[in-house]
Enzyme design. Structure first.
Site, PDB file in Angstrom:
ATOM      1  N   SER A 258      67.718 -91.634 -25.294  1.00  0.00           N
ATOM      2  CA  SER A 258      66.725 -91.631 -26.405  1.00  0.00           C
ATOM      3  C   SER A 258      65.408 -92.404 -26.389  1.00  0.00           C
ATOM      4  O   SER A 258      65.769 -93.524 -25.789  1.00  0.00           O
ATOM      5  CB  SER A 258      67.476 -91.846 -27.812  1.00  0.00           C
ATOM      6  OG  SER A 258      66.461 -92.383 -28.770  1.00  0.00           O
TER       7      SER A 258
ATOM      8  N   TYR B 140      73.404 -97.812 -32.950  1.00  0.00           N
ATOM      9  CA  TYR B 140      73.055 -96.606 -32.473  1.00  0.00           C
ATOM     10  C   TYR B 140      72.313 -96.845 -31.240  1.00  0.00           C
ATOM     11  O   TYR B 140      72.530 -96.341 -30.012  1.00  0.00           O
ATOM     12  CB  TYR B 140      72.642 -95.541 -33.391  1.00  0.00           C
ATOM     13  CG  TYR B 140      71.867 -94.377 -32.705  1.00  0.00           C
ATOM     14  CD1 TYR B 140      72.789 -93.488 -31.958  1.00  0.00           C
ATOM     15  CD2 TYR B 140      70.715 -94.382 -32.515  1.00  0.00           C
ATOM     16  CE1 TYR B 140      71.988 -92.484 -31.452  1.00  0.00           C
ATOM     17  CE2 TYR B 140      69.850 -93.308 -31.904  1.00  0.00           C
ATOM     18  CZ  TYR B 140      70.672 -92.312 -31.174  1.00  0.00           C
ATOM     19  OH  TYR B 140      69.998 -91.309 -30.635  1.00  0.00           O
TER      20      TYR B 140
ATOM     21  N   LYS C 121      72.714 -96.722 -26.669  1.00  0.00           N
ATOM     22  CA  LYS C 121      72.223 -95.963 -25.823  1.00  0.00           C
ATOM     23  C   LYS C 121      71.578 -96.798 -24.536  1.00  0.00           C
ATOM     24  O   LYS C 121      71.687 -96.384 -23.492  1.00  0.00           O
ATOM     25  CB  LYS C 121      70.801 -95.247 -26.607  1.00  0.00           C
ATOM     26  CG  LYS C 121      71.231 -93.913 -27.317  1.00  0.00           C
ATOM     27  CD  LYS C 121      71.879 -92.744 -26.474  1.00  0.00           C
ATOM     28  CE  LYS C 121      72.411 -91.722 -27.488  1.00  0.00           C
ATOM     29  NZ  LYS C 121      73.353 -90.694 -26.922  1.00  0.00           N
TER      30      LYS C 121
HETATM   31  C1  UD1 Z   1      65.773 -91.225 -35.290  1.00  0.00           C
HETATM   32  C2  UD1 Z   1      66.028 -92.440 -34.215  1.00  0.00           C
HETATM   33  C3  UD1 Z   1      66.340 -91.699 -32.753  1.00  0.00           C
HETATM   34  C4  UD1 Z   1      67.227 -90.632 -33.310  1.00  0.00           C
HETATM   35  C5  UD1 Z   1      66.862 -89.709 -33.964  1.00  0.00           C
HETATM   36  C6  UD1 Z   1      68.017 -88.875 -34.227  1.00  0.00           C
HETATM   37  C7  UD1 Z   1      65.269 -94.666 -34.255  1.00  0.00           C
HETATM   38  C8  UD1 Z   1      63.904 -95.397 -34.226  1.00  0.00           C
HETATM   39  N1  UD1 Z   1      65.237 -93.526 -33.914  1.00  0.00           N
HETATM   40  O1  UD1 Z   1      64.525 -90.982 -34.850  1.00  0.00           O
HETATM   41  O2  UD1 Z   1      66.610 -92.637 -31.805  1.00  0.00           O
HETATM   42  O3  UD1 Z   1      67.460 -90.095 -31.772  1.00  0.00           O
HETATM   43  O4  UD1 Z   1      66.804 -90.286 -35.411  1.00  0.00           O
HETATM   44  O5  UD1 Z   1      69.056 -88.863 -35.071  1.00  0.00           O
HETATM   45  O6  UD1 Z   1      66.190 -95.105 -34.222  1.00  0.00           O
HETATM   46  N2  UD1 Z   1      60.954 -89.251 -42.368  1.00  0.00           N
HETATM   47  C9  UD1 Z   1      60.387 -88.929 -43.652  1.00  0.00           C
HETATM   48  N3  UD1 Z   1      61.427 -88.614 -44.620  1.00  0.00           N
HETATM   49  C10 UD1 Z   1      62.798 -88.053 -44.327  1.00  0.00           C
HETATM   50  C11 UD1 Z   1      63.193 -88.324 -42.920  1.00  0.00           C
HETATM   51  C12 UD1 Z   1      62.147 -88.747 -42.288  1.00  0.00           C
HETATM   52  O7  UD1 Z   1      59.292 -89.179 -43.932  1.00  0.00           O
HETATM   53  O8  UD1 Z   1      63.333 -87.739 -45.173  1.00  0.00           O
HETATM   54  C13 UD1 Z   1      59.992 -89.497 -41.433  1.00  0.00           C
HETATM   55  C14 UD1 Z   1      60.560 -90.984 -40.889  1.00  0.00           C
HETATM   56  O9  UD1 Z   1      60.131 -92.095 -41.542  1.00  0.00           O
HETATM   57  C15 UD1 Z   1      59.880 -91.051 -39.258  1.00  0.00           C
HETATM   58  C16 UD1 Z   1      59.905 -89.381 -39.015  1.00  0.00           C
HETATM   59  O10 UD1 Z   1      59.927 -88.697 -40.426  1.00  0.00           O
HETATM   60  O11 UD1 Z   1      58.683 -91.189 -39.340  1.00  0.00           O
HETATM   61  C17 UD1 Z   1      60.949 -88.820 -38.229  1.00  0.00           C
HETATM   62  O12 UD1 Z   1      62.198 -89.431 -38.569  1.00  0.00           O
HETATM   63  P1  UD1 Z   1      63.564 -88.788 -38.101  1.00  0.00           P
HETATM   64  O13 UD1 Z   1      63.777 -87.416 -37.811  1.00  0.00           O
HETATM   65  O14 UD1 Z   1      64.751 -89.541 -39.158  1.00  0.00           O
HETATM   66  O15 UD1 Z   1      63.742 -89.507 -36.792  1.00  0.00           O
HETATM   67  P2  UD1 Z   1      63.456 -90.868 -35.855  1.00  0.00           P
HETATM   68  O16 UD1 Z   1      63.709 -91.960 -37.021  1.00  0.00           O
HETATM   69  O17 UD1 Z   1      62.219 -90.882 -35.310  1.00  0.00           O
END
Ligand code: UD1
Length: 340
Positions: free
Chosen positions: A125, A150, A154
């Protein structure tokens, strides 16, 4: 060529099994179904007309795994997806993550040596980079202290694999550092299937659009980005699945330069949460109820990949767009109730 896919019923695993079978590989799946549904096997069969061999097995159970390898001979390569992946849960229950993700990896590697399986693709990742100082992030960027157990699994897994293949010159491995996989197969027969409330953006978004959730919470609009929301590199899961096949081929053809290599697998383009939301509404014509809330703890501001190394060395590049991915995710969401 016979490929063992661990976690092959899961989100990225199932899409990779489809691509492998489409390319003529024989696939055998190990999955413990802890975060996946067995019906996905039928979906894979519907798409490819081939039902992959499947064993329900916990990779942490050493003896059972040994029996598996005694029974299934002549495996040419392994793609190892099986792992827990919820960042928040890993903070609450770190031992569950270290236990499962690391023990299962070591058990698989041990058998690789014992049964002389030479090629190993590992599901890594971009979390290994933390918040990089310079963007886009290249493979030369520094690995930073992981911000969750987590993420740490990795990093440690990559180290274990690197040390292991270093001590066994005949073995090879490629780690693929995924950015944010989204989307689903265009048939809408396989896709991301979160159990309970989704943590990730896209399943939360599609569940809100279909009415399962009341509103999407956008975590923060005060980041140093064009619209204030955080930026990620969203890659279509089918493009990502294809990267596993080119990685395997590279090892089969002995083209790898070192016996442990790693590649960034993303699109090279960053999109903010609000841009994703807007693109979703445009492509699906569905309005999504959302609210800006506080930043989510542990989130980074922005990250996107420099993919030139993977483009050049693996001769792999993404073909599908953000809008393709969002449309496919939406079609999948609409089909989930018909399937389960
Ligand atoms: C996270 C993990 C990544 C992992 C992936 C899969 C970290 C830094 N990242 O990615 O390693 O492989 O999950 O589980 O640990 N968001 C919202 N609202 C929501 C959900 C998300 O605004 O309800 C935003 C988050 O703040 C972020 C973006 O959407 O900016 C993507 O979030 P998400 O899909 O959870 O992925 P990551 O956090 O980038």
């Amino acid at each position: 060529m016979k490929i063992l896919v661990t976690g092959g019923i899961g989100y990225i695993g199932s899409h990779t099994v489809v691509e492998l079978q489409n390319k003529g590989f024989e696939v055998i799946i190990i999955d413990n179904l802890s975060n996946s549904k067995i019906e996905i096997l039928d979906s894979i069969e519907k798409i490819t007309k081939i039902k992959p061999a499947f064993e329900k097995l916990d990779l942490c159970k050493k003896e059972k795994l040994d029996e598996f390898f005694k029974k299934h001979k002549n495996i040419d390569g392994i793609i190892h997806f099986a792992a827990y992946k919820a960042v928040g849960e890993s903070v609450e229950n770190p031992l569950k993550y270290y236990q499962n993700n690391l023990v299962s990896l070591m058990n698989i590697l041990e058998n690789m040596k014992k049964y002389k399986i030479k090629n190993f693709v590992f599901s890594s990742s971009c979390t290994v980079y933390g918040q990089p100082e310079k963007l886009p992030v290249t493979e030369k960027s520094e690995i930073q202290k992981a911000n969750s157990p987590y993420g740490n699994t990795k990093q440690i897994s990559e180290e274990i694999i690197s040390d292991f293949v270093h001590s066994n010159e005949e073995l090879k491995s490629i780690a693929l550092r995924y950015f944010n996989p989204i989307g689903a197969h265009k048939s809408a027969l396989i896709g991301e299937l979160p159990i309970g409330v989704p943590n990730n953006l896209i399943p939360f978004l599609t569940q809100t659009a279909i009415g399962i959730r009341k509103e999407l919470k956008v975590f923060g609009n005060d980041y140093d980005t064009t619209d204030g929301s955080a930026i990620r590199d969203y890659i279509h899961v089918v493009d990502l699945a294809k990267a596993h096949i080119v990685a395997l081929k590279r090892m089969f053809e002995n083209k790898n330069e070192k016996n442990f290599e790693y590649f960034n697998i993303g699109t090279g383009k960053g999109n903010s949460v609000l841009e994703v939301l807007e693109a979703f509404e445009e492509v699906t014509k569905v309005k999504v109820n959302y609210k800006i809330v506080e930043r989510r703890e542990g989130d980074i501001e922005k990250i996107f990949a420099d993919t030139s190394f993977a483009n050049k060395v693996l001769k792999w590049k993404t073909k599908l767009s953000l809008k393709d991915a969002l449309l496919h995710s939406w079609n999948w969401e609409k089909n989930i109730l018909n399937l389960f």
